[in-house]
Design an enzyme around this catalytic site. Structure first.
Site, mmCIF file in Angstrom:
data_model
loop_
_atom_site.group_PDB
_atom_site.id
_atom_site.type_symbol
_atom_site.label_atom_id
_atom_site.label_comp_id
_atom_site.label_asym_id
_atom_site.label_seq_id
_atom_site.Cartn_x
_atom_site.Cartn_y
_atom_site.Cartn_z
ATOM 1 N N PHE A 113 0.800 -1.227 0.000
ATOM 2 C CA PHE A 113 0.000 0.000 0.000
ATOM 3 C C PHE A 113 0.832 1.277 0.000
ATOM 4 O O PHE A 113 0.335 2.351 -0.348
ATOM 5 C CB PHE A 113 -0.949 0.018 1.219
ATOM 6 C CG PHE A 113 -0.265 0.329 2.536
ATOM 7 C CD1 PHE A 113 0.118 1.636 2.852
ATOM 8 C CD2 PHE A 113 0.007 -0.673 3.460
ATOM 9 C CE1 PHE A 113 0.762 1.925 4.053
ATOM 10 C CE2 PHE A 113 0.641 -0.395 4.659
ATOM 11 C CZ PHE A 113 1.028 0.908 4.952
ATOM 12 N N ASN A 114 2.104 1.223 0.404
ATOM 13 C CA ASN A 114 2.777 2.480 0.761
ATOM 14 C C ASN A 114 3.211 3.343 -0.425
ATOM 15 O O ASN A 114 3.152 4.563 -0.359
ATOM 16 C CB ASN A 114 3.949 2.214 1.714
ATOM 17 C CG ASN A 114 4.975 1.287 1.153
ATOM 18 O OD1 ASN A 114 4.691 0.469 0.285
ATOM 19 N ND2 ASN A 114 6.198 1.404 1.634
ATOM 20 N N GLY A 187 6.032 -6.468 0.031
ATOM 21 C CA GLY A 187 5.143 -6.381 1.191
ATOM 22 C C GLY A 187 5.862 -6.813 2.454
ATOM 23 O O GLY A 187 7.096 -6.780 2.523
ATOM 24 N N SER A 188 5.090 -7.241 3.418
ATOM 25 C CA SER A 188 5.666 -7.551 4.723
ATOM 26 C C SER A 188 6.366 -8.922 4.720
ATOM 27 O O SER A 188 6.071 -9.782 3.876
ATOM 28 C CB SER A 188 4.555 -7.558 5.776
ATOM 29 O OG SER A 188 3.610 -8.539 5.426
ATOM 30 N N GLU A 209 10.398 -8.583 -2.013
ATOM 31 C CA GLU A 209 10.883 -7.279 -1.545
ATOM 32 C C GLU A 209 10.174 -7.013 -0.223
ATOM 33 O O GLU A 209 9.016 -6.602 -0.200
ATOM 34 C CB GLU A 209 10.554 -6.193 -2.583
ATOM 35 C CG GLU A 209 11.254 -6.378 -3.924
ATOM 36 C CD GLU A 209 12.740 -6.012 -3.868
ATOM 37 O OE1 GLU A 209 13.158 -5.269 -2.961
ATOM 38 O OE2 GLU A 209 13.492 -6.486 -4.744
ATOM 39 N N CYS A 243 9.608 1.452 3.116
ATOM 40 C CA CYS A 243 10.296 0.230 3.545
ATOM 41 C C CYS A 243 11.736 0.503 3.966
ATOM 42 O O CYS A 243 12.259 -0.176 4.843
ATOM 43 C CB CYS A 243 10.266 -0.798 2.431
ATOM 44 S SG CYS A 243 10.933 -0.165 0.884
ATOM 45 N N GLU A 329 8.650 -3.766 12.971
ATOM 46 C CA GLU A 329 8.901 -2.674 12.033
ATOM 47 C C GLU A 329 7.882 -1.572 12.316
ATOM 48 O O GLU A 329 6.686 -1.845 12.409
ATOM 49 C CB GLU A 329 8.720 -3.197 10.599
ATOM 50 C CG GLU A 329 8.925 -2.143 9.538
ATOM 51 C CD GLU A 329 8.666 -2.685 8.121
ATOM 52 O OE1 GLU A 329 8.135 -3.795 7.973
ATOM 53 O OE2 GLU A 329 9.001 -1.959 7.171
HETATM 54 P P1 NAD Z 1 1.336 -6.691 3.203
HETATM 55 O O1 NAD Z 1 2.329 -7.806 3.241
HETATM 56 O O2 NAD Z 1 0.311 -6.640 4.263
HETATM 57 O O3 NAD Z 1 0.518 -6.717 1.823
HETATM 58 C C1 NAD Z 1 1.130 -6.818 0.546
HETATM 59 C C2 NAD Z 1 0.237 -7.570 -0.398
HETATM 60 O O4 NAD Z 1 0.031 -8.867 0.115
HETATM 61 C C3 NAD Z 1 -1.143 -6.962 -0.634
HETATM 62 O O5 NAD Z 1 -1.350 -6.839 -2.023
HETATM 63 C C4 NAD Z 1 -2.127 -7.963 -0.060
HETATM 64 O O6 NAD Z 1 -3.208 -8.208 -0.913
HETATM 65 C C5 NAD Z 1 -1.344 -9.228 0.074
HETATM 66 N N1 NAD Z 1 -1.674 -9.972 1.288
HETATM 67 C C6 NAD Z 1 -1.878 -9.465 2.547
HETATM 68 N N2 NAD Z 1 -2.140 -10.472 3.403
HETATM 69 C C7 NAD Z 1 -2.095 -11.616 2.682
HETATM 70 C C8 NAD Z 1 -2.282 -12.990 3.011
HETATM 71 N N3 NAD Z 1 -2.573 -13.380 4.247
HETATM 72 N N4 NAD Z 1 -2.155 -13.909 2.033
HETATM 73 C C9 NAD Z 1 -1.855 -13.531 0.762
HETATM 74 N N5 NAD Z 1 -1.695 -12.241 0.407
HETATM 75 C C10 NAD Z 1 -1.813 -11.302 1.338
HETATM 76 O O7 NAD Z 1 2.210 -5.357 3.131
HETATM 77 P P2 NAD Z 1 1.714 -3.846 3.236
HETATM 78 O O8 NAD Z 1 1.188 -3.622 4.595
HETATM 79 O O9 NAD Z 1 0.880 -3.483 2.063
HETATM 80 O O10 NAD Z 1 3.114 -3.099 3.065
HETATM 81 C C11 NAD Z 1 3.967 -2.840 4.116
HETATM 82 C C12 NAD Z 1 5.123 -3.801 4.173
HETATM 83 O O11 NAD Z 1 5.751 -3.901 2.919
HETATM 84 C C13 NAD Z 1 6.210 -3.345 5.136
HETATM 85 O O12 NAD Z 1 6.696 -4.447 5.841
HETATM 86 C C14 NAD Z 1 7.274 -2.787 4.214
HETATM 87 O O13 NAD Z 1 8.567 -2.767 4.754
HETATM 88 C C15 NAD Z 1 7.156 -3.685 3.059
HETATM 89 N N6 NAD Z 1 7.657 -3.032 1.855
HETATM 90 C C16 NAD Z 1 8.812 -3.451 1.304
HETATM 91 C C17 NAD Z 1 9.317 -2.804 0.179
HETATM 92 C C18 NAD Z 1 10.590 -3.223 -0.485
HETATM 93 O O14 NAD Z 1 10.863 -2.713 -1.553
HETATM 94 N N7 NAD Z 1 11.385 -4.095 0.095
HETATM 95 C C19 NAD Z 1 8.623 -1.715 -0.349
HETATM 96 C C20 NAD Z 1 7.443 -1.322 0.249
HETATM 97 C C21 NAD Z 1 6.958 -1.992 1.348
#
Ligand code: NAD
Length: 452
Positions: A113-114, A187-188, A209, A243, A329
């Site tokens: 989302f960020n 994502g996370s 990532e 991130c 985090e």
């Molecule tokens: P998130 O992991 O909650 O969600 C990311 C994606 O995963 C979403 O599209 C969502 O639909 C999907 N998702 C969520 N829960 C799921 C599940 N149980 N099963 C399958 N899919 C699922 O992450 P967020 O809250 O959107 O983003 C924040 C996190 O992302 C932070 O930890 C941040 O550090 C990380 N991040 C990393 C980078 C990078 O480049 N390394 C960049 C941005 C964000």
């Protein structure tokens, strides 16, 4: 069309070889560029509705960021695609060796989302340049951006080539079960593990990532005012929902008081109380989580919070690893400050934690630079700056260990979405019998000489 049918249709289209020629890839990059430019205002409004980013951030970290990447990919695509001649050992005389980048096939990109636009499109540029068909699943938390991308990308591209799928977590869970040729997930760490497990069932390769707690170290030699400004910039960009934001600061004890004053000065200068430059927290649930991380007794600096979904820049001092704010985090505008007396103690502590995505060091000491960068492992980082390494397309971007698997940006994105097929071409003008059985003593002594 069901997700399964979309996937099947993309695989079938990929197998027609239409996506492989340079001209098609270039044309699709141009179409992506034109789609973004034509609907730029709508994309920016959508991102604004989701996160209230300032006009500067909307351009620099979202739309402008990816337009530059598309331009550079178009400029360099021919060079990236060139079949590369490699060396051949002497004993293989009569052969030539090559590496050829071929597309992986049908790939999936899952976004967070960020930076809801940039983090999807930046990966997409690599996937298109490499000649794949692509399914995109943006974050459902930033629904305006998700809808705008679905509307305009799905209108511009054939669904058999590129399609944006919208929906909640169940949709992502359905997608990751499919035998994609690659899954690119941002994502996370927790969800990264779910994606990795699902991908393993199909032996689907992944780029993950992920996030984590990225440390920033400020030693006694650092130029404090500059350090404070660059840390405040990196921390409060997108209200800390970055991130690679500095998650926490380790400052040398002897300069703690002076450094805290500089932090305060920089925050007040960049984010006065009525500012429009501080993004919103993505949801009230996330805001509540963040509030729960603050120990009011340890707050060194904060402001009146402006608006329902905003959180004021907050600095905490006297923080230890048993504080709640150090257990996860942060991903928000809270900056915990810890102190140290010797660099060795910081290095030991950071080594005991999962390997971070980023690390920043503020120092004027070359010895400190050498020590920290040689002894600590992290995805990427900077000396005397924060965040900016992400904006250099010549530097591969990604984590290590718990902060991720794989890299992208610039040419590395093209490589991530390509298979570098290795092959040899051999002359038929000669074919020495000594290589084939039955082997006599002459063959054995020759192979010993050749491989020595
Ligand atoms: P998130 O992991 O909650 O969600 C990311 C994606 O995963 C979403 O599209 C969502 O639909 C999907 N998702 C969520 N829960 C799921 C599940 N149980 N099963 C399958 N899919 C699922 O992450 P967020 O809250 O959107 O983003 C924040 C996190 O992302 C932070 O930890 C941040 O550090 C990380 N991040 C990393 C980078 C990078 O480049 N390394 C960049 C941005 C964000």
């Amino acid at each position: 069309m069901s997700i399964q049918n979309q996937f099947n249709a993309q695989q079938a289209f990929f197998n027609t070889n239409t996506t492989k020629p340079y001209a098609f890839r270039y044309q699709m990059l141009s179409k992506l560029e034109a789609t973004i430019k034509t609907h730029q205002a709508e994309f920016e409004t959508a991102i604004f509705k989701d996160l209230h980013k300032s006009p500067f951030e909307l351009y620099a970290t979202e739309v402008g960021f990816v337009l530059r990447s598309i331009r550079e990919a178009k400029r360099d695509l021919k060079k990236w695609m060139r079949v590369k001649k490699e060396k051949t050992p002497f004993f293989q005389i009569g052969s030539k060796s090559f590496k050829m980048a071929e597309p992986l096939g049908t790939v999936l990109i899952i976004g967070p989302f960020n930076y809801p636009f940039q983090l999807v499109v930046e990966a997409l540029v690599g996937a298109i340049a490499a000649g794949n068909t692509v399914i995109i699943k943006p974050s459902e938390l930033t629904e305006h951006t998700e809808k705008a991308m679905a509307k305009h990308f799905n209108a511009a591209f054939e669904p058999t080539y590129l399609s944006v799928v919208t929906g909640g977590i169940e949709t992502t869970q359905e997608l990751i079960q499919l035998p994609f040729d690659h899954i690119f997930f941002t994502g996370s760490t927790k969800v990264g593990q779910i994606v990795y497990q699902a991908a393993a069932k199909n032996l689907t390769p992944v780029t993950l990532e992920l996030g984590g707690k990225s440390p920033t170290i400020v030693d006694a030699t650092a130029k404090l005012a500059v350090a404070a400004r660059r840390i405040v910039y990196g921390k409060y960009l997108n209200a800390g929902q970055t991130c690679i934001a500095p998650d926490y600061i380790y400052v040398e004890k002897s300069i703690e008081a002076a450094f805290l004053e500089e932090l305060k000065k920089a925050i007040e200068q960049f984010y006065p109380a009525q500012t429009d430059d501080l993004s919103h927290i993505v949801s009230l649930r996330h805001l509540e989580r963040l509030k729960g991380l603050i120990d009011p007794e340890k707050v060194f600096y904060t402001q009146e919070s402006q608006g329902a979904q905003r959180m004021a820049p907050t600095v905490m001092r006297n923080v230890t690893w048993s504080d709640k704010v150090m257990q996860e985090e942060i991903f928000g505008p809270i900056l915990p400050v810890l102190t140290f007396n010797s660099l060795d103690e910081v290095i030991i502590k950071i080594k005991s934690q999962p390997k971070p995505l980023a690390l920043y060091l503020f120092t004027e000491s070359q010895a400190a630079e050498k020590k920290v960068f040689e002894e600590l492992s992290f995805g990427g980082g900077a000396i005397n700056d924060t965040i900016m390494h992400v904006a250099n397309p010549h530097l591969p971007f990604g984590g290590i260990g718990a902060s991720g698997i794989g890299k992208y940006h610039g040419k590395t994105s093209f490589d991530t979405f390509s298979h570098h097929k290795a092959f040899m071409k051999k002359t038929t003008l000669f074919d020495p019998k000594v290589l084939y059985p039955p082997y006599d003593d002459k063959a054995v002594s020759m192979i010993k000489k050749v491989l020595k």
